[in-house]
Design a protein around this motif. Structure first.
Motif, PDB file in Angstrom:
ATOM      1  N   LYS A   1      26.992  -8.585   6.466  1.00  0.00           N
ATOM      2  CA  LYS A   1      27.829  -8.392   5.298  1.00  0.00           C
ATOM      3  C   LYS A   1      29.153  -9.081   5.552  1.00  0.00           C
ATOM      4  CE  LYS A   1      29.733  -5.079   2.130  1.00  0.00           C
ATOM      5  NZ  LYS A   1      29.872  -3.718   1.703  1.00  0.00           N
ATOM      6  N   SER A   2      29.661  -9.773   4.540  1.00  0.00           N
ATOM      7  CA  SER A   2      30.951 -10.441   4.684  1.00  0.00           C
ATOM      8  C   SER A   2      31.697 -10.389   3.356  1.00  0.00           C
ATOM      9  CB  SER A   2      30.770 -11.896   5.123  1.00  0.00           C
ATOM     10  OG  SER A   2      30.115 -12.637   4.112  1.00  0.00           O
ATOM     11  N   PHE A   3      33.011 -10.494   3.466  1.00  0.00           N
ATOM     12  CA  PHE A   3      33.852 -10.501   2.271  1.00  0.00           C
ATOM     13  C   PHE A   3      34.924 -11.558   2.455  1.00  0.00           C
ATOM     14  CE2 PHE A   3      37.185  -9.108  -0.598  1.00  0.00           C
ATOM     15  CZ  PHE A   3      36.458  -8.893  -1.750  1.00  0.00           C
ATOM     16  N   ASP A   4      34.934 -12.543   1.568  1.00  0.00           N
ATOM     17  CA  ASP A   4      35.927 -13.612   1.584  1.00  0.00           C
ATOM     18  C   ASP A   4      37.029 -13.216   0.603  1.00  0.00           C
ATOM     19  OD1 ASP A   4      37.402 -15.920   1.537  1.00  0.00           O
ATOM     20  OD2 ASP A   4      35.761 -17.219   0.894  1.00  0.00           O
ATOM     21  N   THR A   5      38.178 -12.769   1.133  1.00  0.00           N
ATOM     22  CA  THR A   5      39.255 -12.296   0.268  1.00  0.00           C
ATOM     23  C   THR A   5      39.940 -13.431  -0.476  1.00  0.00           C
ATOM     24  OG1 THR A   5      40.765 -12.335   2.142  1.00  0.00           O
ATOM     25  CG2 THR A   5      39.710 -10.238   1.629  1.00  0.00           C
ATOM     26  N   LEU A   6      39.939 -14.632   0.090  1.00  0.00           N
ATOM     27  CA  LEU A   6      40.585 -15.757  -0.573  1.00  0.00           C
ATOM     28  C   LEU A   6      39.840 -16.159  -1.843  1.00  0.00           C
ATOM     29  CD1 LEU A   6      42.890 -17.805  -0.367  1.00  0.00           C
ATOM     30  CD2 LEU A   6      41.322 -19.277   0.901  1.00  0.00           C
ATOM     31  N   ASN A   7      38.499 -16.260  -1.739  1.00  0.00           N
ATOM     32  CA  ASN A   7      37.686 -16.661  -2.894  1.00  0.00           C
ATOM     33  C   ASN A   7      37.092 -15.474  -3.642  1.00  0.00           C
ATOM     34  OD1 ASN A   7      38.036 -19.458  -2.412  1.00  0.00           O
ATOM     35  ND2 ASN A   7      36.527 -19.323  -0.777  1.00  0.00           N
ATOM     36  N   LYS A   8      37.326 -14.250  -3.156  1.00  0.00           N
ATOM     37  CA  LYS A   8      36.830 -13.006  -3.767  1.00  0.00           C
ATOM     38  C   LYS A   8      35.301 -13.009  -3.888  1.00  0.00           C
ATOM     39  CE  LYS A   8      40.062 -13.690  -6.928  1.00  0.00           C
ATOM     40  NZ  LYS A   8      40.676 -13.638  -8.219  1.00  0.00           N
ATOM     41  N   ILE A   9      34.634 -13.369  -2.787  1.00  0.00           N
ATOM     42  CA  ILE A   9      33.170 -13.407  -2.761  1.00  0.00           C
ATOM     43  C   ILE A   9      32.676 -12.439  -1.698  1.00  0.00           C
ATOM     44  CG2 ILE A   9      31.149 -14.821  -2.277  1.00  0.00           C
ATOM     45  CD1 ILE A   9      32.664 -17.195  -3.406  1.00  0.00           C
ATOM     46  N   GLU A  10      31.774 -11.563  -2.097  1.00  0.00           N
ATOM     47  CA  GLU A  10      31.177 -10.582  -1.207  1.00  0.00           C
ATOM     48  C   GLU A  10      29.715 -10.973  -1.004  1.00  0.00           C
ATOM     49  OE1 GLU A  10      30.769  -5.736  -1.007  1.00  0.00           O
ATOM     50  OE2 GLU A  10      31.796  -6.677  -2.682  1.00  0.00           O
ATOM     51  N   LYS A  11      29.256 -10.998   0.260  1.00  0.00           N
ATOM     52  CA  LYS A  11      27.881 -11.385   0.564  1.00  0.00           C
ATOM     53  C   LYS A  11      27.215 -10.304   1.404  1.00  0.00           C
ATOM     54  CE  LYS A  11      28.695 -16.341   0.618  1.00  0.00           C
ATOM     55  NZ  LYS A  11      28.612 -17.564   1.421  1.00  0.00           N
ATOM     56  N   PHE A  12      25.934 -10.101   1.133  1.00  0.00           N
ATOM     57  CA  PHE A  12      25.140  -9.123   1.870  1.00  0.00           C
ATOM     58  C   PHE A  12      23.757  -9.724   2.096  1.00  0.00           C
ATOM     59  CE2 PHE A  12      22.037  -5.649   1.820  1.00  0.00           C
ATOM     60  CZ  PHE A  12      22.487  -4.900   2.895  1.00  0.00           C
ATOM     61  N   CYS A  13      23.270  -9.643   3.334  1.00  0.00           N
ATOM     62  CA  CYS A  13      21.950 -10.171   3.677  1.00  0.00           C
ATOM     63  C   CYS A  13      21.196  -9.118   4.487  1.00  0.00           C
ATOM     64  CB  CYS A  13      22.087 -11.453   4.487  1.00  0.00           C
ATOM     65  SG  CYS A  13      20.515 -12.161   4.959  1.00  0.00           S
ATOM     66  N   PHE A  14      19.974  -8.845   4.080  1.00  0.00           N
ATOM     67  CA  PHE A  14      19.129  -7.857   4.749  1.00  0.00           C
ATOM     68  C   PHE A  14      17.768  -8.501   4.968  1.00  0.00           C
ATOM     69  CE2 PHE A  14      16.086  -4.300   4.475  1.00  0.00           C
ATOM     70  CZ  PHE A  14      16.565  -3.518   5.513  1.00  0.00           C
ATOM     71  N   GLN A  15      17.300  -8.540   6.228  1.00  0.00           N
ATOM     72  CA  GLN A  15      16.016  -9.158   6.550  1.00  0.00           C
ATOM     73  C   GLN A  15      15.193  -8.235   7.434  1.00  0.00           C
ATOM     74  OE1 GLN A  15      16.118 -13.086   8.199  1.00  0.00           O
ATOM     75  NE2 GLN A  15      17.904 -13.680   7.004  1.00  0.00           N
ATOM     76  N   ILE A  16      13.899  -8.247   7.200  1.00  0.00           N
ATOM     77  CA  ILE A  16      12.950  -7.521   8.044  1.00  0.00           C
ATOM     78  C   ILE A  16      11.838  -8.494   8.426  1.00  0.00           C
ATOM     79  CG2 ILE A  16      11.299  -5.635   8.197  1.00  0.00           C
ATOM     80  CD1 ILE A  16      12.927  -4.127   6.174  1.00  0.00           C
ATOM     81  N   LYS A  17      11.568  -8.596   9.734  1.00  0.00           N
ATOM     82  CA  LYS A  17      10.488  -9.446  10.236  1.00  0.00           C
ATOM     83  C   LYS A  17       9.582  -8.588  11.101  1.00  0.00           C
ATOM     84  CE  LYS A  17      13.242 -13.625  10.667  1.00  0.00           C
ATOM     85  NZ  LYS A  17      13.689 -14.684  11.596  1.00  0.00           N
ATOM     86  N   GLY A  18       8.295  -8.804  10.969  1.00  0.00           N
ATOM     87  CA  GLY A  18       7.368  -8.043  11.788  1.00  0.00           C
ATOM     88  C   GLY A  18       5.934  -8.411  11.490  1.00  0.00           C
TER      89      GLY A  18
END
Length: 118
Positions: free
Chosen positions: A61-78
């Motif tokens: 999860k990341s949040f870019d305060t300058l560009n106001k963009i929030e990102k979330f990535c969830f992965q499952i491998k198996g």
């Protein structure tokens, strides 16, 4: 406004199947992009007694305060095993969820100071 795109690809010769769902939503506060993908790869297993291992989970999860963009990535491998008659098959899977929110007007909450000037 919401747009949804659904793609499905499969290759029976290789035993793969990929399903992808992309959606875009825009409202007065934000623009949201969501991408979901599900990959499956089936191979014949020579093992008579198959044991499954625990899947790997990745979260970012990341949040870019300058560009106001929030990102979330969830992965499952198996992988897991299944049977069809006398045939044992190993199924490898990779599920992925990506969410990106671009805020149009977003203010971070101000921290309250410990002293009161009054």
């Amino acid at each position: 406004m919401k747009e949804v795109l659904h793609k499905r690809r499969r290759n029976l010769g290789r035993g793969t199947k990929l399903i992808t769902i992309n959606s875009r939503t825009e409202d007065k506060e934000s623009r949201t992009r969501v991408r979901k993908s599900f990959l499956y790869h089936v191979t014949r297993s020579e093992e008579t007694k198959a044991t499954a291992t625990a899947p790997e989970i990745f979260i970012r999860k990341s949040f870019d305060t300058l560009n106001k963009i929030e990102k979330f990535c969830f992965q499952i491998k198996g992988s897991f095993y299944t049977t069809n008659g006398d045939v044992v098959a190993k199924v490898y899977f990779h599920h992925c969820l990506n969410v990106q929110i671009a805020w149009k007007d977003f203010c971070l909450p101000q921290k309250a100071s410990g002293t009161d000037p009054a």
